[in-house]
Scaffold this active site. Structure first.
Site, PDB file in Angstrom:
ATOM      1  N   ASP A   1      26.707  11.529  26.038  1.00 42.86           N
ATOM      2  CA  ASP A   1      26.454  10.411  26.940  1.00 42.86           C
ATOM      3  C   ASP A   1      25.139   9.777  26.487  1.00 42.86           C
ATOM      4  OD1 ASP A   1      25.853   8.694  28.956  1.00 42.86           O
ATOM      5  OD2 ASP A   1      26.119  10.156  30.592  1.00 42.86           O
TER       6      ASP A   1
ATOM      7  N   LYS B   1      25.623  -7.597  18.604  1.00 43.98           N
ATOM      8  CA  LYS B   1      25.363  -8.785  19.396  1.00 43.98           C
ATOM      9  C   LYS B   1      26.280  -8.802  20.628  1.00 43.98           C
ATOM     10  CE  LYS B   1      29.131 -10.272  19.076  1.00 43.98           C
ATOM     11  NZ  LYS B   1      30.307 -10.983  18.874  1.00 43.98           N
TER      12      LYS B   1
ATOM     13  N   HIS C   1      27.448  -9.834  11.853  1.00 48.02           N
ATOM     14  CA  HIS C   1      28.237  -9.596  10.635  1.00 48.02           C
ATOM     15  C   HIS C   1      28.572 -10.890   9.890  1.00 48.02           C
ATOM     16  CE1 HIS C   1      31.808 -10.483  13.145  1.00 48.02           C
ATOM     17  NE2 HIS C   1      32.511 -10.578  12.048  1.00 48.02           N
TER      18      HIS C   1
ATOM     19  N   ASP D   1      29.267 -14.868  23.025  1.00 52.02           N
ATOM     20  CA  ASP D   1      29.974 -14.073  22.012  1.00 52.02           C
ATOM     21  C   ASP D   1      29.824 -14.696  20.626  1.00 52.02           C
ATOM     22  OD1 ASP D   1      31.818 -12.025  21.074  1.00 52.02           O
ATOM     23  OD2 ASP D   1      33.330 -13.607  20.935  1.00 52.02           O
TER      24      ASP D   1
ATOM     25  N   HIS E   1      26.434 -15.845  16.049  1.00 51.12           N
ATOM     26  CA  HIS E   1      27.053 -16.184  14.756  1.00 51.12           C
ATOM     27  C   HIS E   1      26.848 -17.647  14.374  1.00 51.12           C
ATOM     28  CE1 HIS E   1      28.859 -12.301  14.990  1.00 51.12           C
ATOM     29  NE2 HIS E   1      29.882 -12.611  15.751  1.00 51.12           N
TER      30      HIS E   1
END
Ligand code: BG6
Length: 455
Positions: free
Chosen positions: A84, A134, A164, A221, A226
């Site tokens: 955990d 992220k 990435h 997102d 990105h």
């Protein structure tokens, strides 16, 4: 080189789809040997046999293109531990020998602060590195707090806030094309470029990721990280070297020079939307709100578009469009650089020509230049497109990222101040959207996204 990677959230989507295939590709390319070990940790408590079955299935599914020997080496290097991340005893048990490790937090961002605190209490061995996915934090204040916690844990050079996209060869090629050639740099400014579109339109839908995505939405997102990173590579001044210091200083300069959007700008410079049921090709897709785990009241957007201006000598007057959406009718993943029309056209009334467009295809990888040429009949013009495909990369993006982590090269990682500056750009948009200044438009899956009404 660090040879031990401990992944928290080690049996989740990220590990399955990206990290295991990346390790497999690293074995295939000879970057790893039998000293490497990957510990996948989570709270589920699986048996090693169950885990190995899962690893084999994921490698078959997501790394089918790597040689069998590399997949076998990956399976042999990978083992499971129940732990955990909020228990310092559990974490300490994974760090028994005082050797430096790379800790990968493949966890929802809400867990990062607690995870970093636990790592601190558990006593991370000197020389260890930490990798965070992220989005880095949930907002600007969260990112600042997380940066402070990390600074108490390890030196900044040991923090890998990964994105990435930066490790994709096609994205690296933005720098290659700009900086290894003379021809582009002299026209790389607002005198010649009217607009740059940075587009990541996906036919992909939620793919069972509600537990993460429904708390985040497309702006956090994709755009906050990105797409802003792509903007940095396109807009930055040429650095002296591509070392982490030079590269990251120059990216931060771009982020700092992005003009903040005001409440007056946001209704006509941003769009957000959420997909309804529809057909993508011949695939029937349920509405986003009917996907398992989605709570419509959270209001997560599956489509976000933002138009930004950069206040600098080079870019004042160029429009930058950043857009990403899910469940759209066609994949379009590219940076499109739209040049201004020529100042004078000597071809009379037959001389109508579209302005030039340079396209960096991000996936599939390709480079194309749309020009105007002389047509077959006298004084006529016709469009001419020059296209080149790029060689497939030796490593997938996550392979390159993991290699950098193991070798301790943070040049493709996001620096603390960079993460905060990226939040500064999106914060006014998030605030305005939460006040419904831009309504959440709906679009059928398989369409081109929400209508452009009101712009
Ligand atoms: C991820 C996003 O970071 O990037 C996804 O969370 C997106 O929503 C993905 O689909 C796109 O990148 P790739 O490499 O999976 O095509």
């Amino acid at each position: 080189m660090i040879t031990r990677l401990v992944v928290f959230g080690g049996t989740g989507d990220l590990a399955a789809r990206y990290l295991l295939p990346a390790v497999s590709a690293l074995f295939a390319a000879g970057h790893l040997d039998s000293r490497f070990e990957m510990v996948c940790a989570d709270r589920k408590g699986r048996s090693e046999a169950e885990f190995q079955q899962w690893v084999a299935a994921q490698l078959d599914h997501h790394a089918a293109d790597t040689p069998v020997a590399a997949r076998k080496a990956t399976a042999a290097a990978t083992r499971y531990r129940r732990a955990d991340i909020q228990s310092s005893e559990d974490v300490a048990a994974l760090l028994p020998d005082g050797q430096p490790v790379a800790i990968y937090l493949a966890l929802p961002p809400a867990l990062f602060p607690a995870a970093v605190t636990t790592l601190h209490d558990a006593g991370l061995p000197a020389g260890s590195r930490i990798v965070l996915e992220k989005p880095f934090g949930e907002d600007l204040a969260g990112a600042e707090k997380l940066n402070r916690l990390l600074a108490e844990l390890v030196p900044e050079r040991a923090v890998f806030r990964v994105d990435h996209f930066l490790a994709m060869t096609t994205v690296q090629n933005l720098l290659g094309s700009r900086l290894a050639n003379r021809v582009l740099e002299s026209v790389w400014n607002s005198a010649h470029i009217a607009e740059v579109e940075i587009i990541w339109d996906e036919t992909l839908t939620l793919e069972g990721r509600a537990g993460y995505y429904d708390h985040v939405g497309a702006l956090k997102d994709m755009v906050q990280n990105h797409l802003l990173q792509l903007l940095c590579l396109i807009a930055m001044e040429p650095p002296i070297t591509l070392s982490e210091r030079d590269l990251r200083d120059h990216k931060v300069d771009v982020l700092r020079s992005i003009r903040p959007l005001t409440d007056a700008d946001i209704p006509h410079r941003t769009r957000r939307g959420r997909y309804l049921a529809g057909l993508i090709g011949d695939r029937g897709v349920p509405a986003y709100v009917d996907e398992q785990g989605v709570d419509a009241k959270r209001g997560a957007e599956t489509f976000a578009e933002v138009q930004l201006m950069i206040d600098s000598w080079r870019w004042s007057g160029t429009n930058f469009v950043l857009r990403s959406g899910k469940a759209l009718g066609a994949d379009r993943k590219e940076v499109a650089v739209h040049f201004r029309p020529v100042p004078h056209m000597p071809f009379g009334h037959q001389g109508v020509a579209a302005p030039d467009v340079l396209r960096f295809g991000l996936d599939p990888e390709c480079l194309s230049l749309e020009l105007t040429a002389i047509g077959p009949t006298v004084n006529t013009l016709k469009p001419l497109t020059l296209t080149a495909r790029m060689d497939p990369p030796e490593l997938p993006a996550y392979g390159r990222l993991l290699l950098d982590v193991l070798h301790g090269d943070p040049s493709l990682a996001i620096r603390a101040d960079e993460a905060e500056q990226a939040w500064r750009v999106v914060t006014p948009i998030l605030a305005a959207w939460s006040r419904n200044l831009v309504p959440l438009a709906e679009y059928p899956a398989g369409s081109a996204g929400p209508p452009r009404s009101g712009r």
